[in-house]
Design an enzyme around this catalytic site. Structure first.
Site, PDB file in Angstrom:
ATOM      1  N   PHE A 288      20.135  17.453 -29.866  1.00  0.00           N
ATOM      2  CA  PHE A 288      19.519  17.338 -31.185  1.00  0.00           C
ATOM      3  C   PHE A 288      20.213  16.266 -32.016  1.00  0.00           C
ATOM      4  O   PHE A 288      19.564  15.466 -32.694  1.00  0.00           O
ATOM      5  CB  PHE A 288      19.571  18.673 -31.934  1.00  0.00           C
ATOM      6  CG  PHE A 288      18.506  19.661 -31.498  1.00  0.00           C
ATOM      7  CD1 PHE A 288      17.340  19.232 -30.889  1.00  0.00           C
ATOM      8  CD2 PHE A 288      18.669  21.014 -31.713  1.00  0.00           C
ATOM      9  CE1 PHE A 288      16.356  20.142 -30.491  1.00  0.00           C
ATOM     10  CE2 PHE A 288      17.696  21.936 -31.323  1.00  0.00           C
ATOM     11  CZ  PHE A 288      16.536  21.487 -30.714  1.00  0.00           C
TER      12      PHE A 288
ATOM     13  N   GLN B  73      17.231  16.237 -42.782  1.00  0.00           N
ATOM     14  CA  GLN B  73      17.522  16.291 -41.360  1.00  0.00           C
ATOM     15  C   GLN B  73      18.806  17.104 -41.183  1.00  0.00           C
ATOM     16  O   GLN B  73      19.614  17.208 -42.113  1.00  0.00           O
ATOM     17  CB  GLN B  73      17.708  14.849 -40.844  1.00  0.00           C
ATOM     18  CG  GLN B  73      17.881  14.717 -39.365  1.00  0.00           C
ATOM     19  CD  GLN B  73      16.757  15.377 -38.584  1.00  0.00           C
ATOM     20  OE1 GLN B  73      16.808  16.591 -38.358  1.00  0.00           O
ATOM     21  NE2 GLN B  73      15.762  14.616 -38.176  1.00  0.00           N
TER      22      GLN B  73
ATOM     23  N   TYR C 159       4.705  20.623 -36.534  1.00  0.00           N
ATOM     24  CA  TYR C 159       3.488  20.124 -35.893  1.00  0.00           C
ATOM     25  C   TYR C 159       3.850  18.937 -35.015  1.00  0.00           C
ATOM     26  O   TYR C 159       4.501  17.999 -35.470  1.00  0.00           O
ATOM     27  CB  TYR C 159       2.476  19.674 -36.949  1.00  0.00           C
ATOM     28  CG  TYR C 159       1.388  18.797 -36.382  1.00  0.00           C
ATOM     29  CD1 TYR C 159       0.625  19.259 -35.307  1.00  0.00           C
ATOM     30  CD2 TYR C 159       1.143  17.535 -36.874  1.00  0.00           C
ATOM     31  CE1 TYR C 159      -0.351  18.467 -34.753  1.00  0.00           C
ATOM     32  CE2 TYR C 159       0.157  16.733 -36.332  1.00  0.00           C
ATOM     33  CZ  TYR C 159      -0.583  17.203 -35.263  1.00  0.00           C
ATOM     34  OH  TYR C 159      -1.545  16.417 -34.707  1.00  0.00           O
TER      35      TYR C 159
ATOM     36  N   ASP D  27       6.592  11.066 -35.111  1.00  0.00           N
ATOM     37  CA  ASP D  27       7.019  10.075 -34.122  1.00  0.00           C
ATOM     38  C   ASP D  27       5.923   9.843 -33.105  1.00  0.00           C
ATOM     39  O   ASP D  27       5.378  10.775 -32.550  1.00  0.00           O
ATOM     40  CB  ASP D  27       8.270  10.571 -33.378  1.00  0.00           C
ATOM     41  CG  ASP D  27       9.498  10.475 -34.257  1.00  0.00           C
ATOM     42  OD1 ASP D  27       9.611   9.479 -34.994  1.00  0.00           O
ATOM     43  OD2 ASP D  27      10.324  11.390 -34.197  1.00  0.00           O
TER      44      ASP D  27
ATOM     45  N   HIS E 207      17.462  25.312 -45.716  1.00  0.00           N
ATOM     46  CA  HIS E 207      16.286  25.392 -44.851  1.00  0.00           C
ATOM     47  C   HIS E 207      16.820  25.509 -43.418  1.00  0.00           C
ATOM     48  O   HIS E 207      17.476  24.591 -42.925  1.00  0.00           O
ATOM     49  CB  HIS E 207      15.451  24.115 -45.020  1.00  0.00           C
ATOM     50  CG  HIS E 207      14.234  24.052 -44.142  1.00  0.00           C
ATOM     51  ND1 HIS E 207      13.121  24.830 -44.355  1.00  0.00           N
ATOM     52  CD2 HIS E 207      13.947  23.289 -43.035  1.00  0.00           C
ATOM     53  CE1 HIS E 207      12.195  24.550 -43.441  1.00  0.00           C
ATOM     54  NE2 HIS E 207      12.684  23.625 -42.627  1.00  0.00           N
TER      55      HIS E 207
ATOM     56  N   HIS F 155      17.773   7.621 -41.431  1.00  0.00           N
ATOM     57  CA  HIS F 155      16.798   7.759 -40.342  1.00  0.00           C
ATOM     58  C   HIS F 155      17.186   6.778 -39.234  1.00  0.00           C
ATOM     59  O   HIS F 155      17.522   5.621 -39.521  1.00  0.00           O
ATOM     60  CB  HIS F 155      15.391   7.451 -40.879  1.00  0.00           C
ATOM     61  CG  HIS F 155      14.328   7.643 -39.847  1.00  0.00           C
ATOM     62  ND1 HIS F 155      13.869   6.622 -39.050  1.00  0.00           N
ATOM     63  CD2 HIS F 155      13.656   8.752 -39.474  1.00  0.00           C
ATOM     64  CE1 HIS F 155      12.935   7.103 -38.234  1.00  0.00           C
ATOM     65  NE2 HIS F 155      12.786   8.395 -38.469  1.00  0.00           N
TER      66      HIS F 155
ATOM     67  N   GLU G 151      12.335  27.551 -40.561  1.00  0.00           N
ATOM     68  CA  GLU G 151      11.392  26.704 -39.829  1.00  0.00           C
ATOM     69  C   GLU G 151      11.132  27.270 -38.428  1.00  0.00           C
ATOM     70  O   GLU G 151      12.067  27.617 -37.713  1.00  0.00           O
ATOM     71  CB  GLU G 151      11.969  25.276 -39.725  1.00  0.00           C
ATOM     72  CG  GLU G 151      11.003  24.304 -39.092  1.00  0.00           C
ATOM     73  CD  GLU G 151      11.502  22.872 -39.187  1.00  0.00           C
ATOM     74  OE1 GLU G 151      11.775  22.391 -40.303  1.00  0.00           O
ATOM     75  OE2 GLU G 151      11.620  22.234 -38.125  1.00  0.00           O
TER      76      GLU G 151
ATOM     77  N   SER H  97      14.540  29.029 -46.670  1.00  0.00           N
ATOM     78  CA  SER H  97      13.326  28.969 -45.858  1.00  0.00           C
ATOM     79  C   SER H  97      13.683  28.875 -44.378  1.00  0.00           C
ATOM     80  O   SER H  97      14.781  28.438 -44.020  1.00  0.00           O
ATOM     81  CB  SER H  97      12.480  27.768 -46.282  1.00  0.00           C
ATOM     82  OG  SER H  97      13.288  26.614 -46.389  1.00  0.00           O
TER      83      SER H  97
END
Ligand SMILES: Cc1cc2nc3c(=O)[nH]c(=O)nc-3n(C[C@H](O)[C@H](O)[C@H](O)COP(=O)(O)OP(=O)(O)OC[C@H]3O[C@@H](n4cnc5c(N)ncnc54)[C@H](O)[C@@H]3O)c2cc1C
Length: 289
Positions: A212, A172, A42, A102, A262, A145, A10, A8
């Site tokens: 990043f 992630q 989003y 966030d 992904h 995380h 993004e 996939s």
């Protein structure tokens, strides 16, 4: 490639007029690789819900490839989330990526406005309200995380999302394949069977890669960082090097059982196409064709 694997791409809603102009061609070129779906972020980097919807509709109208919106819940209400999901359902959407998102630190306290504080609550809400109308993906963090107190607690929180009804997870970004394999071992021990798809970030610049990684707490191996720093003024050489690093990472993951990939495309088709070509070549060599 194994047709059971999931691949996939993004995308993010473009934030500049130039980005808006370029996006249809990027989508067209990426669609030629026949991904299983495009997901559309989003809120990340300041985009709004309308931007996600517009990009989603561009994918649907232009390609016919499945389009999967990301949905963040923190600070939002049940009524607002239901409104978005109804609109997506009308557009033919059958799968969403359910996230906390966030917001400023104040919004994270239990007394913060909004009906949701964590992604597991959003997953529960979607399941309770829409049954199985949507396939639900959630985020996974092989390297933890950044706000979690420990890997163990973070993993328990990942399990909550699975128990709430997640169908699959997207990780992630990471550059150490072992972090992913360790995460999968923990899933195995916890009896978690849903596919956990590695999130792959192509390397295109030194600054962006460092930014990043620092932003999401991913470890950038020292040798990679040093080489990127050295090559930062030689774009073709940096791209070649980065492509080598990420191709090897993808090969290692697929060879050791990852159920797909992904790609965080950052709305760039060329580097993803090159990566894709490298991987297809390797796969057909392995199969002896
Ligand atoms: C594949 C992917 C796509 C993404 N797309 C977007 C996007 O489109 N837009 C965007 O803004 N951001 C996006 N993000 C970033 C994401 O929103 C942030 O990482 C965010 O900080 C956490 O979201 P989450 O859904 O993982 O949250 P959660 O799973 O809720 O976890 C957040 C933190 O809270 C803890 N926690 C979780 N549940 C509980 C609980 N019940 N009680 C106590 N603590 C808990 C966890 O350990 C973790 O530290 C994406 C991340 C990934 C990996």
């Amino acid at each position: 490639m194994d047709s059971q694997l999931s691949f996939s791409f993004e995308l993010f809603p473009p934030r500049t007029p130039e980005g808006v102009t370029k996006l249809p061609a990027v989508i067209r070129r990426l669609a030629e690789l026949h991904p299983d779906y495009f997901s559309i972020t989003y809120g990340a980097g300041g985009s709004n819900q309308e931007g996600t919807y517009e990009t989603l509709m561009t994918v649907i109208k232009q390609t016919g490839v499945e389009a999967v919106p990301h949905l963040t819940c923190v600070g939002s209400t049940r009524a607002h989330i239901a409104c978005l999901l109804d609109r997506y359902r009308e557009a033919g959407v059958k799968r969403v990526v359910a996230l906390r998102g966030d917001l400023p630190a104040t919004a994270m306290s239990p007394s913060a406005p909004g009906d949701f504080h964590y992604a597991n609550e959003l997953v529960s809400f979607i399941r309770e309200t829409y049954g199985n109308a949507f396939k639900i993906d959630v985020a996974a963090y092989p390297e933890m995380h950044p706000q979690a107190p420990s890997p163990g607690v973070d993993f328990e929180n990942f399990c909550r999302k699975v128990e709430a009804g997640a169908d699959a997870a997207l990780t992630q970004l990471f550059f150490n394949a072992d972090a992913y394999f360790d995460f999968m071992e923990r899933c195995d021990k916890a009896g978690i069977k849903i596919p956990v798809i590695p999130g792959i970030m192509p390397i295109t610049t030194f600054d962006r890669t460092v930014r990043f990684c620092e932003g999401c707490g991913a470890d950038l191996p020292r040798w990679v960082r040093l080489r990127l720093e050295e090559l930062q003024d030689d774009k073709p050489a940096l791209l070649d090097f980065g492509l080598g690093v990420v191709t090897r990472l993808c090969e290692t993951l697929l060879r050791n059982g990852a159920p797909g990939l992904h790609f965080y495309t950052i709305n760039q088709s060329e580097v993803v196409q090159r990566l894709w070509n490298n991987l297809a070549l390797t796969t057909s060599c392995e199969q002896g064709h």
